[in-house]
Scaffold this active site. Structure first.
Site, mmCIF file in Angstrom:
data_model
loop_
_atom_site.group_PDB
_atom_site.id
_atom_site.type_symbol
_atom_site.label_atom_id
_atom_site.label_comp_id
_atom_site.label_asym_id
_atom_site.label_seq_id
_atom_site.Cartn_x
_atom_site.Cartn_y
_atom_site.Cartn_z
ATOM 1 N N ASP A 196 0.811 -1.227 0.000
ATOM 2 C CA ASP A 196 0.000 0.000 0.000
ATOM 3 C C ASP A 196 0.842 1.273 0.000
ATOM 4 O O ASP A 196 0.394 2.308 0.483
ATOM 5 C CB ASP A 196 -0.967 0.038 1.215
ATOM 6 C CG ASP A 196 -1.775 -1.233 1.325
ATOM 7 O OD1 ASP A 196 -2.266 -1.691 0.280
ATOM 8 O OD2 ASP A 196 -1.913 -1.760 2.441
ATOM 9 N N LYS A 199 2.370 2.283 -4.997
ATOM 10 C CA LYS A 199 3.150 1.832 -6.170
ATOM 11 C C LYS A 199 2.384 2.073 -7.466
ATOM 12 O O LYS A 199 2.979 2.446 -8.470
ATOM 13 C CB LYS A 199 3.494 0.330 -6.055
ATOM 14 C CG LYS A 199 4.422 0.009 -4.919
ATOM 15 C CD LYS A 199 4.588 -1.473 -4.745
ATOM 16 C CE LYS A 199 3.322 -2.199 -4.363
ATOM 17 N NZ LYS A 199 2.806 -1.915 -3.020
ATOM 18 N N GLY A 244 -4.252 -3.990 -4.519
ATOM 19 C CA GLY A 244 -5.254 -3.008 -4.900
ATOM 20 C C GLY A 244 -4.561 -1.704 -5.207
ATOM 21 O O GLY A 244 -3.787 -1.214 -4.400
ATOM 22 N N HIS A 245 -4.783 -1.199 -6.394
ATOM 23 C CA HIS A 245 -4.191 0.077 -6.759
ATOM 24 C C HIS A 245 -5.314 1.059 -7.010
ATOM 25 O O HIS A 245 -6.262 0.732 -7.709
ATOM 26 C CB HIS A 245 -3.433 -0.034 -8.083
ATOM 27 C CG HIS A 245 -2.185 -0.837 -7.987
ATOM 28 N ND1 HIS A 245 -1.433 -0.913 -6.856
ATOM 29 C CD2 HIS A 245 -1.528 -1.573 -8.913
ATOM 30 C CE1 HIS A 245 -0.383 -1.667 -7.084
ATOM 31 N NE2 HIS A 245 -0.420 -2.091 -8.329
ATOM 32 N N GLN A 288 2.125 -5.734 -3.246
ATOM 33 C CA GLN A 288 2.489 -5.878 -1.835
ATOM 34 C C GLN A 288 3.824 -5.148 -1.570
ATOM 35 O O GLN A 288 4.143 -4.219 -2.279
ATOM 36 C CB GLN A 288 2.541 -7.349 -1.404
ATOM 37 C CG GLN A 288 1.175 -8.020 -1.338
ATOM 38 C CD GLN A 288 0.682 -8.519 -2.679
ATOM 39 O OE1 GLN A 288 1.420 -9.150 -3.408
ATOM 40 N NE2 GLN A 288 -0.555 -8.231 -3.016
#
Ligand code: IMP
Length: 428
Positions: free
Chosen positions: A13, A16, A40-41, A223
């Site tokens: 988180d 990235k 999750g982006h 991650q």
């Protein structure tokens, strides 16, 4: 040509996707090399917010090839849904490719992830329950299903018959769960298959050819370093290799073909799930960071644990990933604070410790050694050059660079594409 790896230096988180999106402008290929829809982006373009779990955020920049390589794990239902949602919003997904050798997250992997977590009770890992760990377990145990198998009905049925014999013994014998049938499994994933089939490819050859042709390739880690299977805070980790070396394993690109590695760190630290977190703030400052930074999981919605920046973590990440530069995200979240602490080293039984202890069981005995810096108490979100940042914000960034021995190349001051300061162009 340049091949650049973007890697998380904390527990995931770090932003990235945000940094990848920024750098993707110059990339021809954006490639995920590990993990699955545990990631999750969030990428904000104009007024549009995109939440992506599987497909690399590079898909949002037109004309790119967005690849999920062999080291990733794919839930076909989630992939089909994500492709459909992007198409519905007018995103061109024709440049998407997924490796035929990527392992498939089957419905029984999600079920087992949940049942295993329940069984662990107090010792639970706090997984995303997306079936990631069980899918990688099967890959290592050589009983996994791969993307290519999905489109060969006889092969798929044969594999499922063998694997379900074992899974059903486990489900009924250990978890008291009714057995699963091959037909039900095939029936569950069948609707997704026509949607994803056109995108399945030999991505190792595709990327090897791209390297030969001198294309710019961006490898997007999911991650973070301390969730790595070998170098993370075991067992509170994910089951893949988010570190920069994972880019080679996961894609089939050789180590000599990687040019640069960029580590992404938030201006503070967060963690989701269980495990020791030396700089965690269980106070009003932690709450302020969580609320201002909307620190809730993109995948699970869980509140993230928040704390000060930990230079020990960053220094260790610089070592393990061979970082060339760092990108500091979410500087603006600290704008209101009058004082900012950084953990510069740990004290372990009176001894100064600069790096994460190799025996991670010693981590709970490590006490952070703090250095306090003055805050800047000014809005940084409008800064577009380094010089426009308040002096104390620059001092903070320079101290971060000094403490981890790596220069700061990118600073993000807001979630939108343009809310960033690029000090060093990562694609030479
Ligand atoms: P899993 O990857 O679902 O098996 O979860 C294992 C651990 O990794 C848990 O602590 C999760 O919270 C954490 N984790 C997995 N993916 C992410 C991510 O994208 N960001 C932050 N933590 C993650």
């Amino acid at each position: 040509m340049a091949t650049v790896v973007v890697v998380g230096t904390q527990w995931g988180d770090e932003g990235k996707g945000r940094v990848t999106d920024l750098l993707a402008r110059k990339a021809h290929f954006v490639v995920r090399y590990q993990g699955g829809n545990n990631a999750g982006h969030t990428v904000i373009i104009g007024d549009d917010e995109f939440k992506l779990h599987l497909i690399p955020s590079g898909i949002l920049s037109p004309g790119k090839t967005a690849v999920m390589a062999a080291g990733t794990v794919i839930d076909p239902l989630v992939l089909a849904d994500e492709l459909e949602k992007l198409e519905r919003r007018g995103v061109d997904v024709s440049g998407y490719r997924v490796s035929g050798n990527a392992h498939v997250i089957m419905p029984y992997h999600c079920l087992l992830d949940r049942l295993e977590e329940e069984r662990r009770g107090e010792a639970k890992i706090g997984t995303t329950c997306r079936g990631i760990g069980p899918a990688y377990v099967d890959k290592a145990a050589r009983c996994g299903i791969r993307m290519y198998d999905l489109f060969e009905p006889a092969r798929l049925r044969g594999r499922l018959e063998r694997v379900l014999t074992d899974k059903n013994a486990l489900l009924t014998g250990v978890y008291g769960h009714p057995p699963l049938s091959v037909d039900a499994m095939i029936g569950e994933i069948a609707p997704a298959l026509p949607k994803i089939e056109p995108y399945v490819a030999d991505t190792a050859s595709l990327l090897s050819e791209a390297v030969k042709q001198g294309k710019n390739i961006l490898f997007e880690g999911a991650q973070g370093t301390f969730l790595d299977l070998d170098y993370g805070t075991y067992p509170f980790i994910t089951s893949s290799h988010p570190i920069a070396g994972g880019a080679c394993l996961g894609t089939g690109i050789g180590p000599s073909q990687i040019d640069r590695v960029i580590g992404v760190t938030k201006a503070y630290t967060t963690r989701v799930g269980a495990g020791t977190f030396p700089t965690e703030l269980n106070d009003a400052v932690g709450d302020h960071i969580r609320e201002k930074g909307k620190e809730y999981g993109t995948t699970t919605g869980r509140p993230r644990r928040c704390g000060w920046l930990d230079a020990v973590l960053l220094r260790s990440a610089a070592m393990i990933n061979g970082l060339d530069a760092i990108a500091v995200t979410r500087l603006d979240i600290l704008d209101e604070l009058d004082k900012i602490d950084i953990c510069v080293e740990y004290s372990l039984n009176g001894r100064a410790v600069q790096f994460f202890p190799a025996d991670i069981e010693l981590l709970p005995s490590c006490a952070p050694v703090w250095e306090q810096l003055p805050g800047w108490q000014q809005d940084t979100s409008g800064a577009r050059t380094y010089g426009e940042l308040p002096l104390n914000a620059r001092r903070y960034l320079e101290r971060i660079g000094e403490l981890c021995g790596v220069k700061v190349a990118v600073v993000c001051v807001g979630p939108r594409r343009h809310e960033a300061i690029v000090l060093d162009n990562m694609f030479p």
